[in-house]
Design an enzyme around this catalytic site. Structure first.
Site, mmCIF file in Angstrom:
data_model
loop_
_atom_site.group_PDB
_atom_site.id
_atom_site.type_symbol
_atom_site.label_atom_id
_atom_site.label_comp_id
_atom_site.label_asym_id
_atom_site.label_seq_id
_atom_site.Cartn_x
_atom_site.Cartn_y
_atom_site.Cartn_z
ATOM 1 N N LEU A 90 -4.799 -7.502 9.165
ATOM 2 C CA LEU A 90 -3.503 -6.853 8.416
ATOM 3 C C LEU A 90 -3.371 -7.576 6.874
ATOM 4 O O LEU A 90 -2.557 -8.696 6.960
ATOM 5 C CB LEU A 90 -2.195 -7.593 9.511
ATOM 6 C CG LEU A 90 -1.060 -6.321 9.766
ATOM 7 C CD1 LEU A 90 -1.411 -4.986 9.950
ATOM 8 C CD2 LEU A 90 -0.492 -7.265 11.031
ATOM 9 N N SER A 91 -3.370 -6.614 6.294
ATOM 10 C CA SER A 91 -2.930 -6.553 4.643
ATOM 11 C C SER A 91 -2.027 -6.562 4.242
ATOM 12 O O SER A 91 -0.775 -6.495 5.594
ATOM 13 C CB SER A 91 -3.892 -5.358 3.737
ATOM 14 O OG SER A 91 -5.077 -5.482 4.360
ATOM 15 N N CYS A 92 -1.487 -7.784 3.459
ATOM 16 C CA CYS A 92 -0.207 -8.162 2.668
ATOM 17 C C CYS A 92 0.575 -6.828 2.942
ATOM 18 O O CYS A 92 0.665 -5.766 2.498
ATOM 19 C CB CYS A 92 0.000 -9.256 2.288
ATOM 20 S SG CYS A 92 -0.691 -8.442 0.560
#
Length: 368
Positions: A90-92
């Site tokens: 879950l990308s930053c």
């Protein structure tokens, strides 16, 4: 019970304090508020403890799980590990905001996303483009099926994104959520003239390309500095330790220059990535000094060290003298006027693609 609202508020405030909300795309902050991250996080996340990735399960420790989801603007939440390495996340939030700002989707646009992952990015795109306007491809069937159960508002398809989705073309926007070394021509061919493609390129940064009116090329600028998980089809990169091996270390010698800018100057690091595409550079800085590890993924390696109480040193081995190559490329970057990463761009055609500095017609260009 986890207090998600408080965590959302803290994260939004931290994004504002760091300037991570794009001024030209206020819709991104609205979409993130409407579609909070925890709705898209799987029940098991992974935390790096300094030696390995260890599981963080929502059922066993919901507070720690929530802390992972909302760790900060620049912190991703690892959602899948394979062979000891992260393969999905879950990308930053800051990276997601930056890449969506670069894509510049408008209501009504038809959007193709390559790499569904948790589905959060697809959901943000669908919030902006509208119902039925986003198709998202995911090569991992298990990940795709999980994303389908979340409120993405997108059509999720199990497919390899390398070939795009010709049956849905043309698209107004195409976005990749994984890093590629070369932009597949299929992505350009499936984007309408004047449409935009945004993709993480190489090991640093992402590029935004606009398709030419005749559809025979796409060109654009590097937009930002970030590291993305590589595509599933990419050959696994050898680590520095694997290249270094177990042979006795050679004697160290005095380095030709202070290596500390390799850690401090992101623009230099990006320039070296362009000039020496097969050389990987990792750095660490602490109270005892700074260290840079170099390797070519094959047989050559080097270590550059800068200590507060000693001149900079180097040691290395292999057929290539990587410290000298990096120093020569560094000189080339300086001779170009120390360009920032935003001074670089890319042009893609059916037969070739290259990176250029400041203008596509510049003498300073490099084949990809």
């Amino acid at each position: 019970m986890c207090r998600f609202g408080e965590r959302q508020h803290r994260l939004a405030a931290a994004m504002a304090d760091s300037g991570s909300w794009p001024e030209d795309s206020p819709w991104i902050r609205e979409a993130v508020a409407a579609l909070p991250r925890h709705l898209f996080a799987p029940d098991r996340l992974w935390h790096w403890d300094g030696r390995a990735y260890t599981p963080v399960d929502r059922a066993a420790d919901p507070e720690r799980w929530a802390d992972q989801v909302y760790a900060g603007p620049d912190q991703p939440a690892v959602t899948q590990v394979s062979g000891g390495l992260p393969t999905s996340s879950l990308s930053c939030p800051s990276m997601v905001a930056d890449i969506l700002d670069s894509l510049d989707p408008e209501p009504g646009h038809r959007v193709l996303e390559l790499g569904t992952g948790t589905g959060w990015n697809a959901a943000l795109l669908a919030w902006r483009a509208g119902p039925g306007r986003v198709i998202s491809l995911e090569v991992d069937e298990e990940i795709a099926r999980a994303a389908e159960r979340r409120p993405t508002g997108a059509t999720v398809v199990v497919a390899d994104g390398t070939a795009g989705w010709p049956q849905g073309a043309p698209f107004d926007r195409i976005i990749a959520t994984y890093a590629v070394e070369r932009i597949p021509w299929a992505w350009v061919a499936q984007t309408r003239p004047g449409g935009r493609i945004v993709a993480p390129w190489g090991r640093l940064g992402h590029v935004a390309l606009t398709v030419a009116e005749d559809g025979r090329s796409a060109a654009g600028w590097i937009q930002g500095l970030a590291t993305f998980i590589p595509s599933r089809g990419a050959a696994p990169a050898r680590s520095w330790r694997e290249v270094r091996g177990s042979e006795p270390a050679p004697e160290q010698s005095r380095a030709a220059r202070d290596p500390r800018p390799l850690h401090d100057d992101a623009h230099l690091l990006f320039g070296l990535r362009v000039l020496l595409p097969d050389v990987r550079i990792a750095t660490h800085s602490g109270p005892r000094g700074m260290t840079a590890w170099l390797h070519d993924g094959v047989a050559s390696w080097a270590v550059l060290t800068a200590r507060p109480d000693a001149p900079p040193s180097v040691r290395g081995a292999g057929p290539r003298v990587l410290a000298d190559e990096v120093s020569a490329a560094w000189d080339r970057w300086l001779a170009l006027g120390s360009p920032q990463l935003y001074d670089f761009g890319m042009t893609v055609t059916p037969r070739a693609q290259h990176v250029w500095c400041r203008t596509p017609a510049a003498d300073a260009s490099w084949a990809v």
